[in-house]
Design a protein around this motif. Structure first.
Motif, PDB file in Angstrom:
ATOM      1  N   SER A 473       1.294  13.719   0.230  1.00  0.00           N
ATOM      2  CA  SER A 473       0.974  14.843  -0.645  1.00  0.00           C
ATOM      3  C   SER A 473      -0.514  14.825  -0.942  1.00  0.00           C
ATOM      4  O   SER A 473      -1.120  13.763  -1.045  1.00  0.00           O
ATOM      5  CB  SER A 473       1.739  14.732  -1.959  1.00  0.00           C
ATOM      6  OG  SER A 473       3.103  14.855  -1.689  1.00  0.00           O
ATOM      7  N   GLY A 474      -1.077  16.006  -1.112  1.00  0.00           N
ATOM      8  CA  GLY A 474      -2.500  16.068  -1.416  1.00  0.00           C
ATOM      9  C   GLY A 474      -3.054  17.402  -0.971  1.00  0.00           C
ATOM     10  O   GLY A 474      -2.321  18.400  -0.942  1.00  0.00           O
ATOM     11  N   ASN A 475      -4.311  17.399  -0.595  1.00  0.00           N
ATOM     12  CA  ASN A 475      -4.898  18.656  -0.192  1.00  0.00           C
ATOM     13  C   ASN A 475      -6.083  18.431   0.730  1.00  0.00           C
ATOM     14  O   ASN A 475      -6.492  17.312   0.972  1.00  0.00           O
ATOM     15  CB  ASN A 475      -5.313  19.465  -1.421  1.00  0.00           C
ATOM     16  CG  ASN A 475      -5.093  20.936  -1.187  1.00  0.00           C
ATOM     17  OD1 ASN A 475      -5.314  21.426  -0.094  1.00  0.00           O
ATOM     18  ND2 ASN A 475      -4.654  21.635  -2.211  1.00  0.00           N
ATOM     19  N   MET A 476      -6.602  19.543   1.222  1.00  0.00           N
ATOM     20  CA  MET A 476      -7.737  19.491   2.142  1.00  0.00           C
ATOM     21  C   MET A 476      -8.837  20.395   1.634  1.00  0.00           C
ATOM     22  O   MET A 476      -8.562  21.418   1.021  1.00  0.00           O
ATOM     23  CB  MET A 476      -7.343  20.062   3.509  1.00  0.00           C
ATOM     24  CG  MET A 476      -6.448  19.224   4.339  1.00  0.00           C
ATOM     25  SD  MET A 476      -6.065  20.127   5.850  1.00  0.00           S
ATOM     26  CE  MET A 476      -7.383  19.569   6.891  1.00  0.00           C
ATOM     27  N   THR A 477     -10.080  20.023   1.919  1.00  0.00           N
ATOM     28  CA  THR A 477     -11.185  20.942   1.648  1.00  0.00           C
ATOM     29  C   THR A 477     -12.034  21.085   2.899  1.00  0.00           C
ATOM     30  O   THR A 477     -12.194  20.142   3.664  1.00  0.00           O
ATOM     31  CB  THR A 477     -12.093  20.460   0.505  1.00  0.00           C
ATOM     32  OG1 THR A 477     -12.003  19.059   0.403  1.00  0.00           O
ATOM     33  CG2 THR A 477     -11.740  21.102  -0.793  1.00  0.00           C
ATOM     34  N   GLU A 496     -11.250  24.840  -0.931  1.00  0.00           N
ATOM     35  CA  GLU A 496      -9.993  24.100  -0.997  1.00  0.00           C
ATOM     36  C   GLU A 496      -8.901  25.026  -0.485  1.00  0.00           C
ATOM     37  O   GLU A 496      -8.899  26.209  -0.802  1.00  0.00           O
ATOM     38  CB  GLU A 496      -9.713  23.696  -2.443  1.00  0.00           C
ATOM     39  CG  GLU A 496      -8.488  22.841  -2.590  1.00  0.00           C
ATOM     40  CD  GLU A 496      -8.178  22.560  -4.050  1.00  0.00           C
ATOM     41  OE1 GLU A 496      -7.034  22.216  -4.347  1.00  0.00           O
ATOM     42  OE2 GLU A 496      -9.085  22.716  -4.888  1.00  0.00           O
ATOM     43  N   ASN A 508      -0.627  21.943  -4.198  1.00  0.00           N
ATOM     44  CA  ASN A 508      -0.952  20.982  -3.154  1.00  0.00           C
ATOM     45  C   ASN A 508       0.056  21.014  -2.016  1.00  0.00           C
ATOM     46  O   ASN A 508       1.174  21.521  -2.153  1.00  0.00           O
ATOM     47  CB  ASN A 508      -0.990  19.572  -3.749  1.00  0.00           C
ATOM     48  CG  ASN A 508      -2.238  19.362  -4.562  1.00  0.00           C
ATOM     49  OD1 ASN A 508      -3.221  20.097  -4.419  1.00  0.00           O
ATOM     50  ND2 ASN A 508      -2.216  18.365  -5.438  1.00  0.00           N
ATOM     51  N   ASP A 565      -9.617  15.205   2.807  1.00  0.00           N
ATOM     52  CA  ASP A 565      -8.244  15.399   3.252  1.00  0.00           C
ATOM     53  C   ASP A 565      -7.436  14.208   2.774  1.00  0.00           C
ATOM     54  O   ASP A 565      -7.532  13.127   3.332  1.00  0.00           O
ATOM     55  CB  ASP A 565      -8.204  15.501   4.781  1.00  0.00           C
ATOM     56  CG  ASP A 565      -6.773  15.600   5.302  1.00  0.00           C
ATOM     57  OD1 ASP A 565      -5.874  15.868   4.482  1.00  0.00           O
ATOM     58  OD2 ASP A 565      -6.576  15.398   6.507  1.00  0.00           O
ATOM     59  N   THR A 566      -6.665  14.408   1.709  1.00  0.00           N
ATOM     60  CA  THR A 566      -5.836  13.290   1.247  1.00  0.00           C
ATOM     61  C   THR A 566      -4.422  13.403   1.797  1.00  0.00           C
ATOM     62  O   THR A 566      -3.554  12.634   1.440  1.00  0.00           O
ATOM     63  CB  THR A 566      -5.782  13.225  -0.293  1.00  0.00           C
ATOM     64  OG1 THR A 566      -5.345  14.492  -0.787  1.00  0.00           O
ATOM     65  CG2 THR A 566      -7.138  12.909  -0.869  1.00  0.00           C
TER      66      THR A 566
END
Lengths: 724, 545
Positions: A473-477, A496, A508, A565-566
């Motif tokens: 889980s997480g997100n990217m920029t 984002e 997310n 990028d998590t």
């Protein structure tokens, strides 16, 4: 006739005949001293019946009864068993010696040193992050590593192919032997008169054939006299019964249904299907009662594609593939359009209703089958349980057992581990590289990893995606750059991407929820105010053949980079990565990098979004992987945490230990077999000195018998002379 | 023991015995030719694996050694040019100090000061050259921007306004920056109107004169553009632009007060606004002073919850709010990751009664606060939020141990000062570095003092020069400290290499004495089996018949 000259004469003839027979047999023994499989023969001679006369019973001379061979059936049956076992390990040893040399790095460079060299090149890049010749050297070292891993895998695969052809040969030989034994049984029973006429030569031939068969497959012989001779496998499968030969078959991948008695699936003739290959045999069992996501027990989930699930085992159902909690992992049982990935295979089922406990045995490889005259063919390929014991219903000995064990459990294991090495190098390097930046920003990136089902959650088996388990889980920029100046167009950290949440709203990325299509949509939705109040999307994403493709919406105005990028998505989808491939056979350096060295990421965007030539953060982090413990797992082994180099070293140790272990076992089994062979040889072998003395003995008795006849003759002359 | 010996048994036992002895003999021979004990993995599987690991360790140690050599190169160079070699920064500064002392004495004439300024200009350029030193093609003082010079020569405005009492909204150094043009001499700019001497006016409305020869001759400078909207901030005061010869000077507030000078008086206290357009150097590299924090929010989270970070971060750190432990005491469980979320380390802090929440992370602290209502704490809806700390990075570090790295560069800005266009400060032109004594600004002012015959300027600069030299000495000491650390690390590394090589040799190299003894034994054994076999083979009953 009482006794008289004639009687002496005929006694002499009998003795002469007996000595002759003995000399003949001795000669035969001497002649066959070096004939393999020959059993020493001897004449059984007895006294002729005496007659009552004065002064009492008078002997009538000798009679030859039969010619027997010296052969110990009990020793032989022990020998056959040990011989099979020794062959199982001898065959493996001769193959393992080759594998041992493939992984030998004692005096030459191999994968281990290529791995070190690659990390050394990354370290050099961390010293000279924008130097093109250093980049060139890194590329060359990485390609060397890729080549040596691919070549090793190719050699192992070629060996696997060779094993298949050797197995096929063995099966053919075994079938021929079984035919020949059956034919010999027929001949033997035709000429066998017990106690009078022994078909010694035919029996020798048959024993030689049986020995040969025992070297190929584990057998058990039952000899119940003339015409009743059968050979069967240890598991009871008959190979030869009297004069009938059965058959073995070596055939390609297949699925075997093992449905419960009342399964409704029988009526619809349903079965399981698969794509892919593995060296393990999969046992798939249907589950119609389970606890769903909300924690409620549901029952009656028996429709394919409508709730039915299944679990998977690779040791015939003894243990099941489990999740982290130790509970069996349940996969969705769908039709073809919703195939799921379990282990190395994509599995799907025919439409219909199934019953709890319906099983399918999937052999995704070529296997040896025993063909029964009544119930079709049965898979008898060697199977070894997790605890190392043999499945006793399968082949357990002979060269076939050895070849199958070597192919599926040794080569297979080495290839799995080599795949794990390749996969780990790919993942760990790409994970760091994907959030780095090269000497120029990106205009277009094509993902290198394919998602099988773009509308299934990426983290689930339904997506049929190599890196499903690695997502988080997480997100990217994304950063947006001006392609001309290379300077950030919008303030750091850039754009984002926001993911549509199932309950509405944006948030997310969640691997259990979001599909590849969601990822593409999220990237497409990312936009910024260009300063005039209009929102522009600097890049767009689309899916091509299951791979994500991101490109600048206007190459003159916008270039982009990944600044954070998590989730692991960039590495998993193959965006901005260094390596491509997901196994040892597909492991390679990303083709784009070979064409454009600037795309090798030595640095990463800094806190103001710049990509600077002196930054070596990414190169340094990748160089540090050499001593970093990482999680490494094969499809079926529990994950371990160690450095990639140590993991590879443990593979080399395993190959060496297997070779040394098999060598030891082979030596032991062969020594025992040899001892039993010597014991049989003690009984049935020819000793020339013994035969020589026999020859002298029978020559003397022949002379004496001849003397008897001349004596009788003289006696007759005397008698006849009386009259004159 | 065989009960009955047959020809078959005899011959197979001969060949078996000979073969066994010969193969052991050959095995020893292989060891003898390679001088290695382990020639294939199966010889000693455990050692075979360990040998690979050991070789890999040796390779790593060699990498560290290589890095130490490279790092030594960087640091020796910095050490030499900053402090220890002839023509080093300290040398030049000492000479400059002598010159400044000369210029600060009252007995020196205007021409003498001009002469001093010529030499000062030379030293100034020399210092810029030093600041632009390259090592293997890389500019060592420019941070990560190694491909361009760390400094370029530029112009700055020094404002001396000792009007007493100072008018409201008086100008100062920060009110001016040069946007275009160049001059080889210091330009002296003054608000000038013979009728208005001593009065104040808005900078945009005043009339100006300037001199490029230290005040001997004067020309008119004009406000060429007035009421310019600040491009960085439209709500900031309007600006104006003054054309001074070939140089354009921007005044950040056209309403700031300037005071007309009295042309008859020299540069003295309470004689209007004296503006010197003089040389300086502009730092082109980057800094590691601060960091940016961004957030990834799950849906439903408080959008106003933001993070700020303080500390000395050398790499990006991701922080994730995991869960709230009801306690007591109530705790916030959170994880951080230094590799973009590949690996997370979980830890916790006690939940404060009021915010902000301060979370220790590698490199410093992350402070999580609610922008719209400061002091509000994260709630259950915010769990799963991720904060990413992106530091400005400028350090070039080499790996000199598994968990040990050393910075090999110094940032020019921290040694030489000058002007720097701070990224992310909302100002789009360079401003003077004010963290410490600013070398280039001090020398720029010295040049201005020489070229405009200002004894006072020399006196002021003289004091500042001591501060500048202290900064340089501090940096030299810093470099020296790092060099010492490299030397001791190198010594330890060499010791480790020796012991690792020893270990490797123990595992893979053959013991010659033992091998030779073994070879002799095997030779004897083979000879004896040949002998005994041949003796038995010759025997047969036939020989006696």
């Amino acid at each position: 006739m009482a006794f008289g000259v004639n009687s002496v004469m005929s006694m002499g003839v009998g003795a002469l005949f007996a000595s002759q027979a003995n000399i003949q047999v001795t000669g035969n023994n001497i002649s066959n001293v070096n004939t393999p499989g020959y059993s020493r023969q001897a004449v059984v001679q007895t006294e002729k019946a005496s007659i009552n006369y004065n002064p009492g019973q008078v002997g009538q001379g000798v009679q030859t009864k039969e010619i027997i061979r010296y052969f110990d059936a009990f020793v032989e049956s022990n020998f056959l068993q040990k011989y099979g076992s020794s062959q199982r390990y001898e065959v493996q040893y001769s193959q393992l010696r080759y594998v041992d040399s493939i992984f030998n790095e004692a005096n030459i460079d191999g994968i281990g040193s290529s791995l070190d060299e690659m990390f050394k090149a990354w370290n050099k890049l961390s010293q000279y992050p924008n130097d093109l010749s250093t980049r060139e050297a890194l590329l060359a070292k990485s390609q060397t590593l890729a080549t040596s891993i691919r070549n090793t895998d190719q050699t192992l695969r070629a060996l696997e192919e060779q094993m298949n052809s050797m197995i096929r040969q063995d099966v053919n030989t075994a079938n021929n032997l079984m035919q020949e034994i059956a034919a010999l049984n027929r001949e033997i029973s035709a000429s066998y008169l017990e106690g009078r006429n022994n078909p010694n030569e035919l029996m020798d031939t048959r024993d030689a054939k049986v020995r040969e068969l025992a070297g190929i497959i584990d057998i058990h012989v039952e000899d119940r006299g003339p015409g009743a001779y059968s050979v069967s496998m240890k598991n009871g499968n008959t190979l030869v019964q009297n004069d009938i030969a059965f058959k073995l078959d070596f055939k390609g991948a297949g699925v075997e249904n093992n449905l419960t008695a009342s399964s409704p699936y029988k009526a619809t003739n349903g079965t399981a299907h698969f794509a892919g290959s593995d060296h393990y045999e999969y046992t798939v069992e249907m589950v119609t009662e389970y606890t769903d996501e909300d924690g409620n027990l549901v029952t009656g989930q028996d429709t394919i594609g409508g709730g039915a699930k299944f679990k998977v085992s690779i040791d015939g159902g003894k243990t099941w593939l489990t999740n982290d909690n130790g509970d069996p992992l349940l996969f969705n049982a769908n039709e073809e359009n919703g195939a799921v990935r379990a282990g190395e295979l994509d599995l799907w089922f025919d439409a219909g209703q199934v019953a709890n406990g319906d099983r399918f045995v999937i052999a995704p490889k070529s296997d040896v089958y025993w063909v029964s005259t009544t119930s079709g063919s049965v898979n008898i390929s060697t199977q070894i349980y997790n605890d190392g014991s043999d499945n006793s219903l399968r082949i357990t000995g002979g060269s076939l057992g050895g070849l199958l064990e070597f192919r599926d459990y040794r080569l297979g294991e080495y290839r799995d581990r080599l795949d794990a090495v390749a996969q780990t190098v790919v993942w760990e390097v790409n994970r760091i590289h994907s959030t780095g930046a090269g000497l120029e920003p990106l205009q277009s990136v094509m993902g290198t990893y394919k998602v099988g089902n773009t509308s299934a959650a990426l983290g689930s088996p339904d997506a049929r995606f190599t890196w499903a388990d690695r997502l988080q889980s997480g997100n990217m920029t994304f950063a947006v750059y001006n392609p001309e100046t290379g300077k950030p167009t919008i303030p750091y950290p850039g754009l984002e991407v926001m993911f549509q949440q199932p309950g509405g709203g944006m948030g997310n990325f969640d691997p259990a929820v979001h599909t590849l299509q969601d990822v593409a949509n999220a990237i497409n939705n990312a936009s910024f105010d260009d300063g005039t109040g209009t929102m522009v999307s600097p890049f767009s994403a689309n899916i091509i053949d299951g791979k994500l493709h991101i490109q600048s919406s206007d190459p003159d105005k916008y270039a982009f980079g990944i600044t954070g990028d998590t989730t692991g998505l960039a590495a998993a989808l193959g965006l901005n990565t260094f390596f491509t491939g997901e196994s040892a056979s597909t492991f390679a350096v990303h083709g784009d990098l070979a064409n454009n060295l600037n795309l090798i990421n030595a640095g990463r965007p800094n806190g103001v979004g710049e990509i600077n030539p002196g930054d070596a953060r990414t190169a340094e982090d990748i160089a540090k992987l050499v001593s970093k413990a990482v999680t490494i797992s094969t499809t079926w082994n529990k994950p371990t945490s160690q450095t990639i180099g140590d993991y590879y070293a443990s593979l080399v140790t395993k190959v060496g230990a297997d070779t040394a272990g098999v060598k030891f076992t082979a030596a032991t089994e062969t020594a025992i077999a040899l001892d039993l062979h010597d014991r049989q040889e003690e009984i049935s072998g020819v000793n020339l000195d013994e035969e020589m003395s026999n020859l002298i003995k029978f020559q003397a008795s022949y002379k004496a018998a001849a003397k008897l006849i001349t004596t009788a003759d003289e006696m007759l002359q005397v008698l006849l002379g009386l009259k004159q | 023991m065989a009960l009955r010996v047959t020809q078959g048994i005899m011959y197979s036992s001969f060949t078996e015995g000979m073969n066994r002895n010969l193969s052991a003999y050959m095995e020893s021979n292989i060891q003898s030719s390679s001088q290695k004990r382990v020639n294939r993995p199966s010889d000693d599987p455990v050692s075979a694996g360990r040998i690979l690991s050991s070789r890999s360790t040796l390779n790593q140690l060699k990498n560290y050694e290589d890095n130490i050599k490279e790092a030594m190169g960087w640091l020796n160079l910095a050490d030499n040019i900053l402090g220890s070699a002839d023509g080093s920064v300290l040398n030049v500064l000492q000479r400059i100090k002598v010159l400044a002392e000369e210029g600060a004495t009252g007995s020196v004439t205007a021409d003498n000061r001009l002469q001093i300024s010529y030499e000062l200009r030379q030293h100034f350029e020399q210092l810029i050259n030093i600041a632009n030193t390259e090592f293997a093609g890389r500019h060592i003082f420019g941070g990560h921007k190694t491909d361009q010079p760390a400094y370029v020569q530029g112009l700055a405005v020094t404002c001396v306004d000792t009007t007493d009492p100072a008018p409201a909204n008086s100008i100062n150094n920060a009110s001016f920056h040069v946007i275009a043009g160049d001059t080889s001499k210091t330009l002296l700019l003054q608000p000038y109107d013979a009728a208005k001497t001593g009065t104040s006016a808005a900078a945009g409305d005043a009339s100006y004169r300037y001199s490029d020869d230290g005040g001997k001759t004067w020309k008119t400078a004009t406000v060429v553009e007035d009421n310019i909207v600040n491009p960085d901030d439209p709500s900031a005061p309007l600006q104006c632009r003054i054309q001074v010869g070939g140089v354009q000077v921007m005044v950040s507030d056209r309403n700031a007060a300037v005071t007309y000078v009295n042309p008859d008086n020299a540069h003295a206290t309470n004689n209007g606004s004296w503006l010197y357009v003089r040389p300086t150097a502009v730092y082109q590299g980057d800094d590691k002073d601060t960091q940016v924090v961004t957030g990834y929010k799950p849906s439903g989270a408080n959008a106003a919850l933001t993070g700020t970070a303080e500390g000395n971060f050398s790499r990006d750190v991701a922080v994730r709010l995991d869960s709230i432990d009801a306690g007591p005491p109530q705790k916030m469980l959170y994880s951080f990751s230094t590799d973009d979320g590949s690996n997370w380390t979980q830890t916790s802090v006690p939940m404060p009664t009021t915010g902000p929440l301060r979370l220790p992370v590698p490199g410093g602290y992350l402070t999580v606060d609610d922008e719209s209502s400061p002091g509000a704490l994260p709630t259950a809806a915010d769990l799963g939020s991720q904060f990413l700390v992106h530091p400005h990075r400028a350090e070039i570090a080499y790996q000199i141990g598994a968990d040990d790295s050393i910075a090999v560069n110094l940032l020019g800005k921290d040694i030489f000062g000058g002007l720097y266009d701070y990224p992310g400060d909302g100002v789009s032109h360079p401003v003077a570095v004010t963290d410490q004594a600013n070398l280039f600004e001090v020398i720029g002012n010295l040049i201005a003092a020489g070229e405009t015959n200002s004894q006072q300027g020399f006196q002021e600069a003289l004091e500042a020069l001591d501060g500048v030299m202290a900064v340089v000495r501090l940096r030299v000491a810093e470099v020296g400290g790092r060099e010492n650390r490299l030397i001791s690390t190198h010594d330890a590394l060499v010791a480790r290499q020796f012991s690792e090589e020893d270990k490797l040799s123990d595992m893979e190299d053959v013991d010659i004495t033992e091998l030779m003894t073994r070879l002799a034994q095997q030779q004897t054994a083979y000879n004896s089996v040949l002998k005994s076999s041949s003796m038995i083979m010759q025997m047969s009953l036939v020989n006696f018949l």
